[in-house]
Design a protein around this motif. Structure first.
Motif, PDB file in Angstrom:
ATOM      1  N   ALA A 113      -4.911   3.828  -1.970  1.00  0.00           N
ATOM      2  CA  ALA A 113      -3.862   3.316  -1.108  1.00  0.00           C
ATOM      3  C   ALA A 113      -4.459   1.990  -0.540  1.00  0.00           C
ATOM      4  O   ALA A 113      -3.356   1.218  -0.460  1.00  0.00           O
ATOM      5  CB  ALA A 113      -3.522   4.248  -0.348  1.00  0.00           C
ATOM      6  N   ALA A 114      -5.388   1.868  -0.103  1.00  0.00           N
ATOM      7  CA  ALA A 114      -5.974   0.713   0.636  1.00  0.00           C
ATOM      8  C   ALA A 114      -5.676  -0.561  -0.375  1.00  0.00           C
ATOM      9  O   ALA A 114      -5.388  -1.580   0.071  1.00  0.00           O
ATOM     10  CB  ALA A 114      -7.352   0.690   0.971  1.00  0.00           C
ATOM     11  N   ILE A 115      -6.215  -0.455  -1.575  1.00  0.00           N
ATOM     12  CA  ILE A 115      -6.286  -1.654  -2.621  1.00  0.00           C
ATOM     13  C   ILE A 115      -4.723  -1.709  -2.744  1.00  0.00           C
ATOM     14  O   ILE A 115      -4.341  -2.912  -2.981  1.00  0.00           O
ATOM     15  CB  ILE A 115      -7.048  -1.191  -3.734  1.00  0.00           C
ATOM     16  N   THR A 116      -3.902  -0.867  -2.985  1.00  0.00           N
ATOM     17  CA  THR A 116      -2.556  -0.884  -3.254  1.00  0.00           C
ATOM     18  C   THR A 116      -1.723  -1.673  -2.153  1.00  0.00           C
ATOM     19  O   THR A 116      -1.098  -2.755  -2.370  1.00  0.00           O
ATOM     20  CB  THR A 116      -1.742   0.609  -3.449  1.00  0.00           C
ATOM     21  N   GLN A 117      -2.097  -1.418  -0.747  1.00  0.00           N
ATOM     22  CA  GLN A 117      -1.416  -1.682   0.308  1.00  0.00           C
ATOM     23  C   GLN A 117      -1.889  -3.219   0.383  1.00  0.00           C
ATOM     24  O   GLN A 117      -1.030  -4.246   0.616  1.00  0.00           O
ATOM     25  CB  GLN A 117      -2.093  -1.066   1.466  1.00  0.00           C
TER      26      GLN A 117
END
Length: 115
Positions: A97-101
């Protein structure tokens, strides 16, 4: 068993108990074995685990694991520590989710003409 590896490489290890009645009314604790890098069931015959030691070990393992995740994010996103920590925190500790954000923010910056 010829070495520690023989113990740690097993999926399970059966240990015979000469007096099974010593386990009656005992509490089994689930703990992280830092050597095997997995959770194990532990029965303490003399009460329970040393709370201070167990808490300290779990905190050390947690901090070491968090550092590895942040280092991985830094390499993947090509950013500094602070940026990796920020995106990990806003994603509730989920690296994907961090990479996606982070990717969504980069896309927004490009579309807005900031990058």
């Amino acid at each position: 068993m010829m070495s520690d590896h023989g113990i740690y490489s097993r999926e399970r290890l059966l240990i015979p108990v000469s007096k099974p009645d010593i386990l009656v009314n005992s509490t089994c604790y689930i703990e992280l074995d830092t050597h095997a890098k997995r959770e194990v069931a532990v029965v303490y015959l003399d009460g329970g685990p040393d709370k201070n030691l167990n808490c300290l070990l779990n905190r050390m393992v947690t901090e070491r694991g968090k550092k590895k995740v942040i280092d991985s994010l830094k390499r993947s996103m090509h950013v500094d520590d602070g940026t990796a920590q920020y995106y990990l925190s806003i994603s509730n500790g989920d690296p994907r989710a961090a990479i996606t954000q982070f990717s969504e923010d980069l896309r927004w910056e490009r579309q807005a003409g900031f990058a």
